[in-house]
Design a protein around this motif. Structure first.
Motif, PDB file in Angstrom:
ATOM      1  N   UNK A   6      27.886  34.113  27.753  1.00  0.00           N
ATOM      2  CA  UNK A   6      28.437  35.392  27.588  1.00  0.00           C
ATOM      3  C   UNK A   6      27.497  36.340  28.584  1.00  0.00           C
ATOM      4  N   UNK A   7      28.149  37.686  28.788  1.00  0.00           N
ATOM      5  CA  UNK A   7      27.711  38.343  30.273  1.00  0.00           C
ATOM      6  C   UNK A   7      27.360  39.766  29.600  1.00  0.00           C
ATOM      7  N   UNK A   8      26.264  40.121  30.225  1.00  0.00           N
ATOM      8  CA  UNK A   8      25.916  41.728  29.998  1.00  0.00           C
ATOM      9  C   UNK A   8      25.945  42.204  31.508  1.00  0.00           C
ATOM     10  N   UNK A   9      27.014  43.293  31.512  1.00  0.00           N
ATOM     11  CA  UNK A   9      27.168  43.585  32.995  1.00  0.00           C
ATOM     12  C   UNK A   9      27.586  45.214  32.879  1.00  0.00           C
ATOM     13  N   UNK A  10      27.546  45.826  33.974  1.00  0.00           N
ATOM     14  CA  UNK A  10      28.192  47.364  34.100  1.00  0.00           C
ATOM     15  C   UNK A  10      29.616  46.919  34.228  1.00  0.00           C
ATOM     16  N   UNK A  11      30.257  48.035  33.649  1.00  0.00           N
ATOM     17  CA  UNK A  11      31.932  48.084  33.893  1.00  0.00           C
ATOM     18  C   UNK A  11      32.246  48.375  35.469  1.00  0.00           C
ATOM     19  N   UNK A  17      37.621  43.318  27.341  1.00  0.00           N
ATOM     20  CA  UNK A  17      37.093  44.252  26.423  1.00  0.00           C
ATOM     21  C   UNK A  17      35.619  44.446  25.954  1.00  0.00           C
ATOM     22  N   UNK A  18      35.034  45.329  25.639  1.00  0.00           N
ATOM     23  CA  UNK A  18      33.387  45.442  25.671  1.00  0.00           C
ATOM     24  C   UNK A  18      33.369  44.311  24.175  1.00  0.00           C
ATOM     25  N   UNK A  19      32.279  43.638  24.090  1.00  0.00           N
ATOM     26  CA  UNK A  19      32.163  42.890  22.682  1.00  0.00           C
ATOM     27  C   UNK A  19      32.715  41.545  22.747  1.00  0.00           C
ATOM     28  N   UNK A  20      33.710  41.426  23.417  1.00  0.00           N
ATOM     29  CA  UNK A  20      34.510  40.001  23.339  1.00  0.00           C
ATOM     30  C   UNK A  20      33.668  38.938  24.182  1.00  0.00           C
ATOM     31  N   UNK A  25      27.103  47.689  29.789  1.00  0.00           N
ATOM     32  CA  UNK A  25      26.007  48.677  29.529  1.00  0.00           C
ATOM     33  C   UNK A  25      26.202  49.855  30.792  1.00  0.00           C
ATOM     34  N   UNK A  26      25.590  50.922  30.658  1.00  0.00           N
ATOM     35  CA  UNK A  26      25.732  51.954  31.463  1.00  0.00           C
ATOM     36  C   UNK A  26      24.965  51.460  32.682  1.00  0.00           C
ATOM     37  N   UNK A  27      25.520  51.930  34.065  1.00  0.00           N
ATOM     38  CA  UNK A  27      24.711  51.382  35.357  1.00  0.00           C
ATOM     39  C   UNK A  27      23.500  52.110  35.115  1.00  0.00           C
ATOM     40  N   UNK A  35      18.855  45.833  25.718  1.00  0.00           N
ATOM     41  CA  UNK A  35      19.132  45.771  24.103  1.00  0.00           C
ATOM     42  C   UNK A  35      20.526  44.717  24.134  1.00  0.00           C
ATOM     43  N   UNK A  36      21.449  44.626  25.038  1.00  0.00           N
ATOM     44  CA  UNK A  36      22.590  43.758  25.079  1.00  0.00           C
ATOM     45  C   UNK A  36      22.139  42.374  25.204  1.00  0.00           C
ATOM     46  N   UNK A  37      20.941  41.894  25.932  1.00  0.00           N
ATOM     47  CA  UNK A  37      20.524  40.649  26.084  1.00  0.00           C
ATOM     48  C   UNK A  37      19.687  40.145  24.716  1.00  0.00           C
ATOM     49  N   UNK A  38      19.157  41.287  24.091  1.00  0.00           N
ATOM     50  CA  UNK A  38      18.485  40.921  23.117  1.00  0.00           C
ATOM     51  C   UNK A  38      19.607  40.413  21.815  1.00  0.00           C
ATOM     52  N   UNK A  39      20.695  41.195  21.901  1.00  0.00           N
ATOM     53  CA  UNK A  39      21.673  40.766  21.053  1.00  0.00           C
ATOM     54  C   UNK A  39      22.064  39.478  21.055  1.00  0.00           C
TER      55      UNK A  39
END
Length: 83
Positions: A6-11, A17-20, A25-27, A35-39
């Motif tokens: 899975x990836x945490x990235x800026x759009x 789609x977010x969450x798929x 995350x915001x730039x 928070x995304x990595x912790x998830x």
């Protein structure tokens, strides 16, 4: 995606789609990135399901068979008059 990560990235304009598979995350927001990595770390069950989904999507979207199927669809659409 092919290795199930899975990836945490800026759009940046992709079509996921977010969450798929990706948590966007915001730039320049390191707290949102943490928070995304912790998830990913605290939800190992969801992580496993997402890894399988990522592999499946990669195989469908980026395999030779998947690419040929998409090209055939484009050509068939155009042969029928497009639009």
């Amino acid at each position: 995606m092919a290795n199930g990560s899975r990836v945490a990235a800026t759009r940046t304009g992709g079509n996921l789609q977010d969450g798929e598979i990706v948590l966007f995350v915001p730039p320049e927001n390191s707290i949102a990135l943490v928070d995304a990595l912790r998830h990913f770390v605290v939800n190992p069950g969801a992580q496993y399901v997402a890894e399988l989904d990522a592999r499946e999507r990669a195989a469908l979207r980026y395999s030779i068979a998947g690419m040929i199927g998409r090209y055939q669809g484009v050509y068939q659409h155009e042969r029928r008059g497009g639009a």
